[in-house]
Design a protein around this motif. Sequence first.
Motif, PDB file in Angstrom:
ATOM      1  N   TYR A 119       0.866  -1.157  -0.091  1.00  0.00           N
ATOM      2  CA  TYR A 119      -0.024   0.053  -0.088  1.00  0.00           C
ATOM      3  C   TYR A 119       0.753   1.201  -0.074  1.00  0.00           C
ATOM      4  O   TYR A 119       2.173   1.233   0.497  1.00  0.00           O
ATOM      5  CB  TYR A 119      -0.958   0.006   1.496  1.00  0.00           C
ATOM      6  CG  TYR A 119      -0.102  -0.252   2.558  1.00  0.00           C
ATOM      7  CD1 TYR A 119      -0.158  -1.702   3.150  1.00  0.00           C
ATOM      8  CD2 TYR A 119       0.478   0.796   3.098  1.00  0.00           C
ATOM      9  CE1 TYR A 119       0.565  -1.673   4.496  1.00  0.00           C
ATOM     10  CE2 TYR A 119       1.176   0.580   4.414  1.00  0.00           C
ATOM     11  CZ  TYR A 119       1.143  -0.793   5.048  1.00  0.00           C
ATOM     12  OH  TYR A 119       1.980  -1.149   6.000  1.00  0.00           O
ATOM     13  N   ARG A 125      -0.768  11.731  12.241  1.00  0.00           N
ATOM     14  CA  ARG A 125      -0.138  11.579  13.701  1.00  0.00           C
ATOM     15  C   ARG A 125      -0.124  12.884  14.382  1.00  0.00           C
ATOM     16  O   ARG A 125       0.370  14.066  13.643  1.00  0.00           O
ATOM     17  CB  ARG A 125       1.125  10.748  14.011  1.00  0.00           C
ATOM     18  CG  ARG A 125       1.080   9.381  13.340  1.00  0.00           C
ATOM     19  CD  ARG A 125       2.220   8.758  13.632  1.00  0.00           C
ATOM     20  NE  ARG A 125       2.276   7.340  13.079  1.00  0.00           N
ATOM     21  CZ  ARG A 125       3.127   6.510  13.089  1.00  0.00           C
ATOM     22  NH1 ARG A 125       4.228   6.803  13.799  1.00  0.00           N
ATOM     23  NH2 ARG A 125       2.899   5.212  12.473  1.00  0.00           N
ATOM     24  N   PHE A 137       1.892  12.465   6.869  1.00  0.00           N
ATOM     25  CA  PHE A 137       3.029  11.945   6.181  1.00  0.00           C
ATOM     26  C   PHE A 137       2.682  10.818   5.331  1.00  0.00           C
ATOM     27  O   PHE A 137       1.430  10.352   5.545  1.00  0.00           O
ATOM     28  CB  PHE A 137       4.212  11.622   7.319  1.00  0.00           C
ATOM     29  CG  PHE A 137       3.802  10.581   8.140  1.00  0.00           C
ATOM     30  CD1 PHE A 137       2.969  10.917   9.281  1.00  0.00           C
ATOM     31  CD2 PHE A 137       4.008   9.411   7.876  1.00  0.00           C
ATOM     32  CE1 PHE A 137       2.604   9.972  10.020  1.00  0.00           C
ATOM     33  CE2 PHE A 137       3.737   8.311   8.798  1.00  0.00           C
ATOM     34  CZ  PHE A 137       3.017   8.510   9.873  1.00  0.00           C
ATOM     35  N   GLU A 143       2.494  -5.762   3.888  1.00  0.00           N
ATOM     36  CA  GLU A 143       2.278  -6.945   4.765  1.00  0.00           C
ATOM     37  C   GLU A 143       1.999  -8.236   4.236  1.00  0.00           C
ATOM     38  O   GLU A 143       1.525  -8.813   3.061  1.00  0.00           O
ATOM     39  CB  GLU A 143       0.732  -6.681   5.312  1.00  0.00           C
ATOM     40  CG  GLU A 143       0.673  -5.235   5.641  1.00  0.00           C
ATOM     41  CD  GLU A 143       1.444  -4.779   6.966  1.00  0.00           C
ATOM     42  OE1 GLU A 143       1.896  -5.426   7.647  1.00  0.00           O
ATOM     43  OE2 GLU A 143       1.450  -3.355   7.205  1.00  0.00           O
ATOM     44  N   TYR A 295       1.850  -3.906  18.899  1.00  0.00           N
ATOM     45  CA  TYR A 295       1.296  -5.175  18.409  1.00  0.00           C
ATOM     46  C   TYR A 295       2.328  -6.114  17.800  1.00  0.00           C
ATOM     47  O   TYR A 295       2.252  -7.192  17.502  1.00  0.00           O
ATOM     48  CB  TYR A 295       0.238  -5.176  17.303  1.00  0.00           C
ATOM     49  CG  TYR A 295       0.530  -3.878  16.328  1.00  0.00           C
ATOM     50  CD1 TYR A 295       1.900  -4.163  15.310  1.00  0.00           C
ATOM     51  CD2 TYR A 295      -0.385  -2.767  15.711  1.00  0.00           C
ATOM     52  CE1 TYR A 295       2.203  -3.232  14.425  1.00  0.00           C
ATOM     53  CE2 TYR A 295       0.163  -1.941  14.690  1.00  0.00           C
ATOM     54  CZ  TYR A 295       1.149  -2.037  14.129  1.00  0.00           C
ATOM     55  OH  TYR A 295       1.529  -1.288  13.040  1.00  0.00           O
ATOM     56  N   GLN A 313      14.911   7.560  11.025  1.00  0.00           N
ATOM     57  CA  GLN A 313      14.361   6.006  10.879  1.00  0.00           C
ATOM     58  C   GLN A 313      13.665   6.139   9.712  1.00  0.00           C
ATOM     59  O   GLN A 313      12.397   6.695   9.671  1.00  0.00           O
ATOM     60  CB  GLN A 313      13.521   5.550  12.209  1.00  0.00           C
ATOM     61  CG  GLN A 313      12.944   3.961  11.883  1.00  0.00           C
ATOM     62  CD  GLN A 313      12.355   3.472  13.229  1.00  0.00           C
ATOM     63  OE1 GLN A 313      11.065   3.117  12.686  1.00  0.00           O
ATOM     64  NE2 GLN A 313      12.522   3.579  14.273  1.00  0.00           N
ATOM     65  N   CYS A 315      12.502   3.168   8.240  1.00  0.00           N
ATOM     66  CA  CYS A 315      11.579   2.075   7.961  1.00  0.00           C
ATOM     67  C   CYS A 315      11.534   1.140   9.282  1.00  0.00           C
ATOM     68  O   CYS A 315      12.505   1.182   9.896  1.00  0.00           O
ATOM     69  CB  CYS A 315      12.121   1.216   6.873  1.00  0.00           C
ATOM     70  SG  CYS A 315      11.523  -0.419   6.476  1.00  0.00           S
ATOM     71  N   GLY A 317       9.331  -2.388  11.142  1.00  0.00           N
ATOM     72  CA  GLY A 317       8.425  -3.424  10.711  1.00  0.00           C
ATOM     73  C   GLY A 317       8.864  -4.611  11.372  1.00  0.00           C
ATOM     74  O   GLY A 317       9.723  -4.627  12.733  1.00  0.00           O
ATOM     75  N   ARG A 342      10.598  10.860   4.389  1.00  0.00           N
ATOM     76  CA  ARG A 342      12.259  10.591   4.932  1.00  0.00           C
ATOM     77  C   ARG A 342      12.937  10.055   4.012  1.00  0.00           C
ATOM     78  O   ARG A 342      14.147  10.583   3.643  1.00  0.00           O
ATOM     79  CB  ARG A 342      12.047   9.831   6.126  1.00  0.00           C
ATOM     80  CG  ARG A 342      11.508  10.599   7.339  1.00  0.00           C
ATOM     81  CD  ARG A 342      11.638   9.889   8.498  1.00  0.00           C
ATOM     82  NE  ARG A 342      10.865  10.288   9.661  1.00  0.00           N
ATOM     83  CZ  ARG A 342      10.845   9.767  10.838  1.00  0.00           C
ATOM     84  NH1 ARG A 342      11.233   8.792  11.310  1.00  0.00           N
ATOM     85  NH2 ARG A 342       9.865  10.597  11.671  1.00  0.00           N
TER      86      ARG A 342
HETATM   87  P1  HAM Z   1       6.170   3.176  12.309  1.00  0.00           P
HETATM   88  O1  HAM Z   1       7.685   3.043  12.585  1.00  0.00           O
HETATM   89  O2  HAM Z   1       5.526   3.735  13.329  1.00  0.00           O
HETATM   90  O3  HAM Z   1       5.686   1.710  11.960  1.00  0.00           O
HETATM   91  O4  HAM Z   1       6.373   4.125  11.054  1.00  0.00           O
HETATM   92  C1  HAM Z   1       6.955   3.545   9.903  1.00  0.00           C
HETATM   93  C2  HAM Z   1       7.869   4.708   9.322  1.00  0.00           C
HETATM   94  O5  HAM Z   1       6.979   5.932   9.015  1.00  0.00           O
HETATM   95  C3  HAM Z   1       8.807   5.243  10.151  1.00  0.00           C
HETATM   96  O6  HAM Z   1      10.119   4.448  10.193  1.00  0.00           O
HETATM   97  C4  HAM Z   1       9.033   6.612   9.677  1.00  0.00           C
HETATM   98  O7  HAM Z   1       9.903   6.557   8.537  1.00  0.00           O
HETATM   99  C5  HAM Z   1       7.798   7.141   9.254  1.00  0.00           C
HETATM  100  N1  HAM Z   1       6.951   8.015   9.946  1.00  0.00           N
HETATM  101  C6  HAM Z   1       6.270   7.800  11.064  1.00  0.00           C
HETATM  102  N2  HAM Z   1       5.983   8.847  11.871  1.00  0.00           N
HETATM  103  C7  HAM Z   1       6.254   9.735  10.983  1.00  0.00           C
HETATM  104  C8  HAM Z   1       6.036  11.334  10.900  1.00  0.00           C
HETATM  105  N3  HAM Z   1       5.184  11.898  11.919  1.00  0.00           N
HETATM  106  N4  HAM Z   1       6.309  12.012  10.080  1.00  0.00           N
HETATM  107  C9  HAM Z   1       7.263  11.397   8.836  1.00  0.00           C
HETATM  108  N5  HAM Z   1       7.545  10.059   8.863  1.00  0.00           N
HETATM  109  C10 HAM Z   1       6.999   9.182   9.957  1.00  0.00           C
HETATM  110  C11 HAM Z   1       4.294   1.600  11.422  1.00  0.00           C
HETATM  111  O8  HAM Z   1       3.532   2.265  11.225  1.00  0.00           O
HETATM  112  C12 HAM Z   1       4.237   0.094  11.199  1.00  0.00           C
HETATM  113  N6  HAM Z   1       2.520   0.025  10.703  1.00  0.00           N
HETATM  114  C13 HAM Z   1       4.904  -0.504  10.352  1.00  0.00           C
HETATM  115  C14 HAM Z   1       4.645  -1.905  10.036  1.00  0.00           C
HETATM  116  C15 HAM Z   1       3.900  -2.397   9.052  1.00  0.00           C
HETATM  117  N7  HAM Z   1       4.755  -2.999  10.773  1.00  0.00           N
HETATM  118  C16 HAM Z   1       4.390  -3.925  10.380  1.00  0.00           C
HETATM  119  N8  HAM Z   1       3.787  -3.834   9.263  1.00  0.00           N
END
Ligand code: HAM
Length: 447
Positions: A119, A125, A137, A143, A295, A313, A315, A317, A342
Amino acid sequence: MLTSFTKKRIKPYFIQTDVFKLPRGTRDFTPEEMQRRRYTENSMMTTFQKFGYKEIQTPIFENLELFTAKSGATIIDELYSFKDKGDRELALRPELTAPVMRFYVDKLQMEPKPLKLFYFGNCFRYDRPQKGRYREFWQMGCELIGASTPEAMAELIALAYHAIKETGLKNINLRVGNLGYLNQQVEETLSSSNCYTTGSTELKNNTKSEIFRLIDKEDYEGVRNKFKESGVIDKKIIKFMDSIDANNIEDLKKFSVKPGLEQELERYNKTINLLKKFGVDNARMEMKIARGLDYYSGIVFEIDAPILGAEKQLCGGGEYKLVPLFGGKETPTAGFAIGFDRTILALESEDFTFPKETVDVCVIPLSNAVIDRSLEIASDLRNMGAMVDVDLMRRGVSKSLKYAASLHSKKAVLVGPKELKKNSVIIRDMDSGDQKLVEVNNVIYML
Ligand code: HAM
């Protein structure tokens, strides 16, 4: 009639300029920025497709409970949540894993496994905005549902790595951890703390999640203090810090005491070894990866771009458990999301040369009398597959040529009345300035 009291307070509408400004933490994108974004999006999408992933899309807002179900109400502070006119509690998605799992449980459970989904979408946020951290963002993520073998995990991690590398970014670090191990070390260290009610194995406060949060923030001084506050003796704290510094399988096994964990560490080790088969040579074992979201379980990973400094950061997961919570049949699930904004910032910081948006040709009418014919020529060229712009401003040739240069047009077609009499136009090479008389039908072969 206005009283002097109300008169004083009513400002003319045009003074309230904030109303017309961007909301904090959001951005507009210029055509040039959009070109960079589309390039990056296409590059990542192609890599995902090369690994057999298929694109899906979910709504931008969801029921609030989808995001609070696992994390509890505290997450609401970090969300854009609201009530709609039907009094439903909704939230703009802060990420896409929970929505994708909702979709999977609802409609995709019967699909052949492993199910590989990707996706691209905007997330919201309520973060404190700074460079690389926005309130709106974009994430590009995958997945993987139904597989947890070392090869499945290695392929997933390698995919995240290659998706970033293929954009052209040079310097990234991949670290792979294991939450089964980390969880065990934290629990073992807290076992002698004052966080348990006598005779119970349930922690009586949120010390464990607080320690995970501190590890995620790389605040190791905070971790030590938290253990100390909880009554853990120094010797045990030192042992804990050593256990999370361990970065090879032999040392990890020394710190593992729970039955079953050894097997899990074997799977983890095999996953890391297999990464080389997928062309990833520089993965590091790193036990300090806690991940921010609630989770996760098992293997987790992060990719950083050191050039970005504080918000490095790119990425994050790993494996996680959401399907049973959403009412689905238990199945292994893992994934990652790449911070799209980023990635672009990192490419820009490395002075990456993004491909320029160009047109093949700019058609320039040299007088008003030839405008109709110029439009026909442009149409014919477009029908033959060329990217064509026509100068629509009825201006002098030097200004038109400046415009063509601003489009990075490779060629200009100058349509003049004299040349048209011979069914010809002038083709100008925009780099060299060379000009040639060419028959209209042959223009396409010159582009
Ligand atoms: P997350 O680490 O919260 O993981 O977000 C993934 C990436 O989104 C981060 O490494 C960062 O690069 C970017 N990111 C997060 N917050 C922001 C922000 N406020 N502004 C810009 N970039 C941001 C997840 O969201 C999980 N759903 C990942 C995942 C998928 N795990 C399993 N499946």
